[in-house]
Scaffold this motif. Structure first.
Motif, PDB file in Angstrom:
ATOM      1  N   HIS A 167       0.844  -1.194   0.000  1.00 24.61           N
ATOM      2  CA  HIS A 167       0.000   0.000   0.000  1.00 24.61           C
ATOM      3  C   HIS A 167       0.884   1.252   0.000  1.00 24.61           C
ATOM      4  O   HIS A 167       1.711   1.425   0.885  1.00 24.61           O
ATOM      5  CB  HIS A 167      -0.905  -0.003   1.229  1.00 24.61           C
ATOM      6  CG  HIS A 167      -2.179   0.758   1.028  1.00 24.61           C
ATOM      7  ND1 HIS A 167      -3.322   0.525   1.739  1.00 24.61           N
ATOM      8  CD2 HIS A 167      -2.488   1.766   0.174  1.00 24.61           C
ATOM      9  CE1 HIS A 167      -4.277   1.350   1.345  1.00 24.61           C
ATOM     10  NE2 HIS A 167      -3.789   2.114   0.405  1.00 24.61           N
ATOM     11  N   LYS A 227       0.637   7.467  -2.048  1.00 24.70           N
ATOM     12  CA  LYS A 227       0.211   8.162  -3.260  1.00 24.70           C
ATOM     13  C   LYS A 227       0.210   7.163  -4.415  1.00 24.70           C
ATOM     14  O   LYS A 227       0.800   6.083  -4.325  1.00 24.70           O
ATOM     15  CB  LYS A 227       1.154   9.322  -3.581  1.00 24.70           C
ATOM     16  CG  LYS A 227       2.584   8.898  -3.869  1.00 24.70           C
ATOM     17  CD  LYS A 227       3.456  10.092  -4.191  1.00 24.70           C
ATOM     18  CE  LYS A 227       4.896   9.660  -4.521  1.00 24.70           C
ATOM     19  NZ  LYS A 227       5.742  10.824  -4.851  1.00 24.70           N
ATOM     20  N   ARG A 228      -0.471   7.524  -5.489  1.00 20.70           N
ATOM     21  CA  ARG A 228      -0.505   6.628  -6.640  1.00 20.70           C
ATOM     22  C   ARG A 228       0.872   6.569  -7.286  1.00 20.70           C
ATOM     23  O   ARG A 228       1.513   7.598  -7.513  1.00 20.70           O
ATOM     24  CB  ARG A 228      -1.532   7.103  -7.667  1.00 20.70           C
ATOM     25  CG  ARG A 228      -1.793   6.068  -8.759  1.00 20.70           C
ATOM     26  CD  ARG A 228      -2.939   6.465  -9.650  1.00 20.70           C
ATOM     27  NE  ARG A 228      -2.575   7.570 -10.515  1.00 20.70           N
ATOM     28  CZ  ARG A 228      -3.185   7.851 -11.675  1.00 20.70           C
ATOM     29  NH1 ARG A 228      -4.205   7.106 -12.073  1.00 20.70           N
ATOM     30  NH2 ARG A 228      -2.811   8.875 -12.402  1.00 20.70           N
ATOM     31  N   GLY A 270      -5.588  -1.452  -7.338  1.00 22.59           N
ATOM     32  CA  GLY A 270      -6.688  -0.507  -7.203  1.00 22.59           C
ATOM     33  C   GLY A 270      -6.268   0.683  -6.377  1.00 22.59           C
ATOM     34  O   GLY A 270      -5.105   0.832  -6.000  1.00 22.59           O
ATOM     35  N   SER A 271      -7.244   1.540  -6.062  1.00 15.92           N
ATOM     36  CA  SER A 271      -6.969   2.687  -5.191  1.00 15.92           C
ATOM     37  C   SER A 271      -7.143   2.315  -3.730  1.00 15.92           C
ATOM     38  O   SER A 271      -6.706   3.039  -2.841  1.00 15.92           O
ATOM     39  CB  SER A 271      -7.891   3.861  -5.554  1.00 15.92           C
ATOM     40  OG  SER A 271      -9.252   3.484  -5.417  1.00 15.92           O
ATOM     41  N   GLY A 272      -7.795   1.175  -3.467  1.00 11.37           N
ATOM     42  CA  GLY A 272      -8.007   0.676  -2.117  1.00 11.37           C
ATOM     43  C   GLY A 272      -8.602  -0.717  -2.185  1.00 11.37           C
ATOM     44  O   GLY A 272      -8.768  -1.283  -3.268  1.00 11.37           O
ATOM     45  N   ASP A 298     -11.894  -1.467  -4.502  1.00  9.90           N
ATOM     46  CA  ASP A 298     -11.930  -1.565  -5.965  1.00  9.90           C
ATOM     47  C   ASP A 298     -10.774  -2.383  -6.536  1.00  9.90           C
ATOM     48  O   ASP A 298     -10.363  -2.178  -7.685  1.00  9.90           O
ATOM     49  CB  ASP A 298     -11.955  -0.169  -6.600  1.00  9.90           C
ATOM     50  CG  ASP A 298     -10.675   0.627  -6.348  1.00  9.90           C
ATOM     51  OD1 ASP A 298      -9.832   0.173  -5.536  1.00  9.90           O
ATOM     52  OD2 ASP A 298     -10.518   1.697  -6.964  1.00  9.90           O
ATOM     53  N   LYS A 309      -0.678   1.914 -12.716  1.00  9.56           N
ATOM     54  CA  LYS A 309      -0.782   3.041 -11.792  1.00  9.56           C
ATOM     55  C   LYS A 309      -1.794   2.687 -10.716  1.00  9.56           C
ATOM     56  O   LYS A 309      -2.956   2.414 -11.007  1.00  9.56           O
ATOM     57  CB  LYS A 309      -1.200   4.308 -12.534  1.00  9.56           C
ATOM     58  CG  LYS A 309      -0.166   4.762 -13.565  1.00  9.56           C
ATOM     59  CD  LYS A 309      -0.602   6.016 -14.293  1.00  9.56           C
ATOM     60  CE  LYS A 309       0.440   6.442 -15.314  1.00  9.56           C
ATOM     61  NZ  LYS A 309       0.028   7.659 -16.070  1.00  9.56           N
ATOM     62  N   ALA A 310      -1.341   2.666  -9.456  1.00 13.46           N
ATOM     63  CA  ALA A 310      -2.210   2.226  -8.374  1.00 13.46           C
ATOM     64  C   ALA A 310      -1.685   2.707  -7.033  1.00 13.46           C
ATOM     65  O   ALA A 310      -0.515   3.052  -6.887  1.00 13.46           O
ATOM     66  CB  ALA A 310      -2.306   0.699  -8.369  1.00 13.46           C
ATOM     67  N   PHE A 311      -2.586   2.741  -6.041  1.00 14.08           N
ATOM     68  CA  PHE A 311      -2.222   2.986  -4.653  1.00 14.08           C
ATOM     69  C   PHE A 311      -1.921   1.664  -3.935  1.00 14.08           C
ATOM     70  O   PHE A 311      -1.091   1.619  -3.041  1.00 14.08           O
ATOM     71  CB  PHE A 311      -3.373   3.674  -3.903  1.00 14.08           C
ATOM     72  CG  PHE A 311      -3.543   5.129  -4.228  1.00 14.08           C
ATOM     73  CD1 PHE A 311      -2.951   6.113  -3.449  1.00 14.08           C
ATOM     74  CD2 PHE A 311      -4.326   5.526  -5.305  1.00 14.08           C
ATOM     75  CE1 PHE A 311      -3.124   7.457  -3.736  1.00 14.08           C
ATOM     76  CE2 PHE A 311      -4.507   6.864  -5.605  1.00 14.08           C
ATOM     77  CZ  PHE A 311      -3.905   7.834  -4.825  1.00 14.08           C
TER      78      PHE A 311
END
Length: 219
Positions: A98, A101-102, A130-132, A135, A165-167
């Motif tokens: 985790h 930032k992305r 995903g972003s979290g 998702d 590109k991901a968090f």
């Protein structure tokens, strides 16, 4: 950590950015060390821009689904491939990476050794992003046949410009060789484009002239 806590289905080990590796520290107190790209077997072939890569694992918070005492994040991120993460529960096993930032990710490199680990060696893995957690979606899945050494998992297909590109990135072990239950992973690197090393700005254009270079930094 108490052994009772290590058997829960979701155990988090956070790695603070200012942590210092000292003798006797627990797994959740160790910061990963950055490293250079290491050549290995390409598990998912795809073309990527010719940009130098760097390991950004030390910028992330790492979370393991489970681990046996002494075989957690510290062992997984050690520069020594004699150490390894060992899970401690039914499959699937997860490694969650985790970022605050992305980030752009070109590839994931994972060190496996079937000769030493046999039934502990993953035979099928999947990568989610995903972003979290709400998702997460599958980016790829792949099978591995008695792997030995650094496995090069390209993510070039996951983005229009050749980078994922991901968090949040989740690496899941879905199956082991010989129907083994727990897994061993002896190293992992998250490689991102090192644009500064190539003197490239956000638009992907290098500064060549003296006039541009004079205004390339803020004083």
């Amino acid at each position: 950590m108490d052994s009772e806590m290590l058997t829960s289905s979701e155990v988090e080990e956070q790695i603070p950015s200012d942590a210092v590796v000292e003798e006797g520290q627990e797994d959740d107190e160790i910061q990963s060390s950055g490293g250079e790209q290491t050549d290995g077997t390409t598990a998912h072939a795809s073309e990527q821009p010719a940009i130098p890569l760097r390991d950004i694992g030390n910028q992330a918070t790492w979370k393991l689904s489970t681990w046996k005492p002494g075989f957690g994040v510290h062992a997984l991120l050690s520069e020594s491939t004699d150490l390894y993460w060992q899970s401690d529960a039914p499959q699937p096993h997860h490694i969650d990476i985790h970022f605050a930032k992305r980030v752009e990710i070109a590839k994931i490199m994972m060190y496996l050794d079937y000769r030493r680990d046999e039934s502990y060696t993953p035979s099928k893995i999947a990568v989610y992003a995903g972003s979290g957690y709400h998702d997460l979606h599958e980016v790829l899945s792949l099978g591995l046949e008695e792997p030995v050494g650094w496995i090069d998992i390209s993510l070039a297909h996951a983005g229009k410009d050749g980078f994922l590109k991901a968090f949040l990135v989740r690496l899941s072990v879905l199956q082991n060789h010989q129907t083994g239950k727990d897994t061993h992973i002896r190293g992992i690197k998250i490689l991102s484009p090192d644009r500064q090393a190539n003197d490239i700005d956000d638009d992907g254009l290098p500064f060549n002239s003296v006039a541009f270079l004079a205004h390339s930094t803020i004083r």
